[in-house]
Design an enzyme around this catalytic site. Sequence first.
Site, PDB file in Angstrom:
ATOM      1  N   ARG A 156       0.816  -1.208   0.000  1.00  0.00           N
ATOM      2  CA  ARG A 156       0.000   0.000   0.000  1.00  0.00           C
ATOM      3  C   ARG A 156       0.852   1.261   0.000  1.00  0.00           C
ATOM      4  NH1 ARG A 156      -2.565   1.813   3.900  1.00  0.00           N
ATOM      5  NH2 ARG A 156      -1.722   0.230   5.299  1.00  0.00           N
ATOM      6  N   LYS A 286      -1.846  21.134 -31.791  1.00  0.00           N
ATOM      7  CA  LYS A 286      -1.469  20.262 -32.891  1.00  0.00           C
ATOM      8  C   LYS A 286      -2.216  18.925 -32.806  1.00  0.00           C
ATOM      9  CE  LYS A 286       1.152  22.498 -35.827  1.00  0.00           C
ATOM     10  NZ  LYS A 286       1.943  23.562 -35.462  1.00  0.00           N
ATOM     11  N   HIS A 305      -0.916  22.618 -43.211  1.00  0.00           N
ATOM     12  CA  HIS A 305      -0.032  23.201 -42.196  1.00  0.00           C
ATOM     13  C   HIS A 305       0.601  24.434 -42.828  1.00  0.00           C
ATOM     14  CE1 HIS A 305       3.688  22.838 -39.360  1.00  0.00           C
ATOM     15  NE2 HIS A 305       2.760  23.602 -38.837  1.00  0.00           N
ATOM     16  N   SER A 323       8.319  23.810 -38.692  1.00  0.00           N
ATOM     17  CA  SER A 323       8.507  24.713 -37.566  1.00  0.00           C
ATOM     18  C   SER A 323       9.743  25.596 -37.752  1.00  0.00           C
ATOM     19  CB  SER A 323       8.639  23.879 -36.297  1.00  0.00           C
ATOM     20  OG  SER A 323       8.558  24.706 -35.186  1.00  0.00           O
ATOM     21  N   LYS A 327       6.339  30.693 -41.234  1.00  0.00           N
ATOM     22  CA  LYS A 327       4.897  30.796 -41.503  1.00  0.00           C
ATOM     23  C   LYS A 327       4.274  31.957 -40.719  1.00  0.00           C
ATOM     24  CE  LYS A 327       3.924  26.653 -40.021  1.00  0.00           C
ATOM     25  NZ  LYS A 327       5.299  26.250 -39.681  1.00  0.00           N
ATOM     26  N   THR A 328       4.549  31.982 -39.422  1.00  0.00           N
ATOM     27  CA  THR A 328       3.937  33.012 -38.577  1.00  0.00           C
ATOM     28  C   THR A 328       4.511  34.390 -38.899  1.00  0.00           C
ATOM     29  OG1 THR A 328       3.570  31.383 -36.832  1.00  0.00           O
ATOM     30  CG2 THR A 328       3.507  33.688 -36.177  1.00  0.00           C
ATOM     31  N   ASP A 342      -1.049  29.317 -39.042  1.00  0.00           N
ATOM     32  CA  ASP A 342      -0.525  27.951 -38.923  1.00  0.00           C
ATOM     33  C   ASP A 342      -1.400  26.813 -39.468  1.00  0.00           C
ATOM     34  OD1 ASP A 342       1.792  26.476 -37.842  1.00  0.00           O
ATOM     35  OD2 ASP A 342       0.360  25.584 -36.480  1.00  0.00           O
ATOM     36  N   ARG A 407       7.668  30.909 -26.788  1.00  0.00           N
ATOM     37  CA  ARG A 407       6.466  31.093 -27.607  1.00  0.00           C
ATOM     38  C   ARG A 407       5.490  32.080 -26.999  1.00  0.00           C
ATOM     39  NH1 ARG A 407       5.378  28.035 -32.530  1.00  0.00           N
ATOM     40  NH2 ARG A 407       6.960  26.404 -32.565  1.00  0.00           N
TER      41      ARG A 407
END
Length: 623
Positions: A156, A286, A305, A323, A327-328, A342, A407
């Site tokens: 236990r 994601k 994506h 990544s 893109k951003t 994204d 981030r």
Amino acid sequence: MAKNASDKLPSIQTQKSEMQVCHDDSAPPMKAQTIDQLHSLQKKKPSAPSTPSRGAQGDFTSPPTVEDERQRQQLQSISASLASLTRETGPKVVKGDLTHVHHYTPSPSDSALKFTHVLYNLSPAELYEHAIKYEKGSFITSTGALATLSGAKTGRSPRDKRVVKDKTTEDELWWGKGSPNIEMDEHTFMVFVNDQFLNWDPQHRIKVRIVSARAYHSLFMHNMCIRPTPAELEDFGTPDFTIYNAGQFPCNRYTHYMTSSTSIDLNLARKEMVILGTQYAGEMKKGLFTVVHYLMPKRGILSLHSGCNMGKDGDVALFFGLSGTGKTTLSTDHNRYLIGDDEHCWSENGVSNIEGGCYAKCIDLSKEKEPDIWNAIKFGAVLENVVFDEHTREVDYLDKSVTENTRAAYPIEYIPNAKIPCVGTHPKTVILLACDAFGVLPPVSKLSLAQTMYHFISGYTALVAGTEDGVKEPQATFSACFGAAFIMLHPTKYAAMLAEKMLKHGATGWLVNTGWSGGRYGSGNRIKLAYTRKIIDAIHSGSLLEANYKKTEVFGLEIPTEMEGIPSEILDPMNTWSNSEAYKETLLKLAGLFRKNFEGFMDCKIRTDDKLREEILAAGPIF
Ligand SMILES: Nc1ncnc2c1ncn2[C@@H]1O[C@H](COP(=O)(O)OP(=O)(O)O)[C@@H](O)[C@H]1O
Ligand SMILES: C=C(OP(=O)(O)O)C(=O)O
Ligand SMILES: [Ca+2]
Ligand SMILES: [Mn+2]
């Protein structure tokens, strides 16, 4: 009993063989080894003397305030509403009917309304069957007893029984020294619930519920998903998909199917996902993207994506890339409307953003180079793993002590020229971004449809592992559809849809290298963001289509011989390397990596059109 092949335990996969199946483009892991180390990394001592801080230990905790009390009540009400919903239906009691349970018919996901299957008062015979079938290590001994294993714990754990201490139990129960009741606060027991939407196309909207134990995770998803209006929330009903994020709890790698302490578990039939052993919030975003990559192609809709923006004249551009390729950064363009950074869908109706927020990398972020992202980091934004001054709370975006992958997650309306609702017409421009740390891909190339497909299926980028000493060799990554970690169907299914849509709507493909120039990582430099922006401007305006082109060796890429605002010599990487032998060698090395990667796709079926298929196979490097 005949053993079914699917009942057999899979052998434990090693990390290495897993990597070959699915290329993960996520960032390098955190640098701290322990929680204490991590926390000590986050706050750094002020560099210069400043106003004395409160308390000798620099402790910012203060006595409970009215706000604390309000928060406590709010949390209590969330918990109460969940509990009351559960009571409406109650658990579904199944008495001994194992067949029923194991042929579970998937019902719409709803954490609160779903039946909990209870196997009620089973007979010993039924329990034997259940144990032998589902619990590894169960056997019938020679005398007929059921032999079992209890796992790592063979005794236990009295020091692990926790009881929520509240106003009532505080007085009623025995607490403190000698008591078996270890105190736990209400917050630890609580869960947060977000009911939100995915996809700005009303025809294909998905209702999601996120149940999480950390306020950070709840706020992150509040920012990243589409926020319902109060009226929409009133009529929310049953979610189409539910995430249970218990990231603080590691999974036991010796449990069936677990290969490490982290597991992101997706059950498409039950429309549920469980996250264990990782608190990286990007898993939720994601994870849902993965679900979309399953649901949308079934409806003939392509999931992408990619980032997406729109010019003043309504011209729409997509930005694909792994990544860290831009893109951003590049879809957030002060001269254009941001549709999303994204995740998108491309349907008969045009494009639509799946999300309601952006998730920007912020290592080395500067106000001058990326003003819109800089200004979006305000109240409401979640800032992950950054280092700030202990006293002034000013963030040092150059500091990589916690991770390189710092981030910011903010609602899309924090970007002043966001296009809301986040939808647009059919794209006329498809930009494939690669951050080539080998320094041999041109800053911009115009692609034929076959080349666009070749590079889309290849999904190349090469980054450097980090800032650690001794990392000289760029690491090539090939991730099909620029997102192998998120796709659910064979890559050529998505590629065929993209080819069909690009043909139908007359879109032009471009390959943009946002990586190195003048030599590989270590000797060359990353292409200036200002140059990349100029290139992107010229693509958008249509002026680059009018330029003079020449074809490169090996990759056979069409590159402009000159363009306004960019030194002509950088347009052909060959001119930027001081050592032309080293250039050629590196170029061939990269070409070899492309060829090797594409071997897996040589029998791919792009449409039924054999001509395009042949062209795609021929669109790779020739050497
Ligand atoms: N020439 C360039 N083009 C695009 N991004 C660049 C360039 N040079 C440096 N960067 C940096 O690279 C990063 C790109 O990251 P991001 O746009 O978040 O990638 P993604 O969204 O594709 O993951 C940003 O931190 C950006 O400032
Ligand atoms: C959130 C992510 O995406 P990206 O880096 O493409 O922005 C990720 O891969 O964790
Ligand atoms: Ca990514
Ligand atoms: Mn991004």
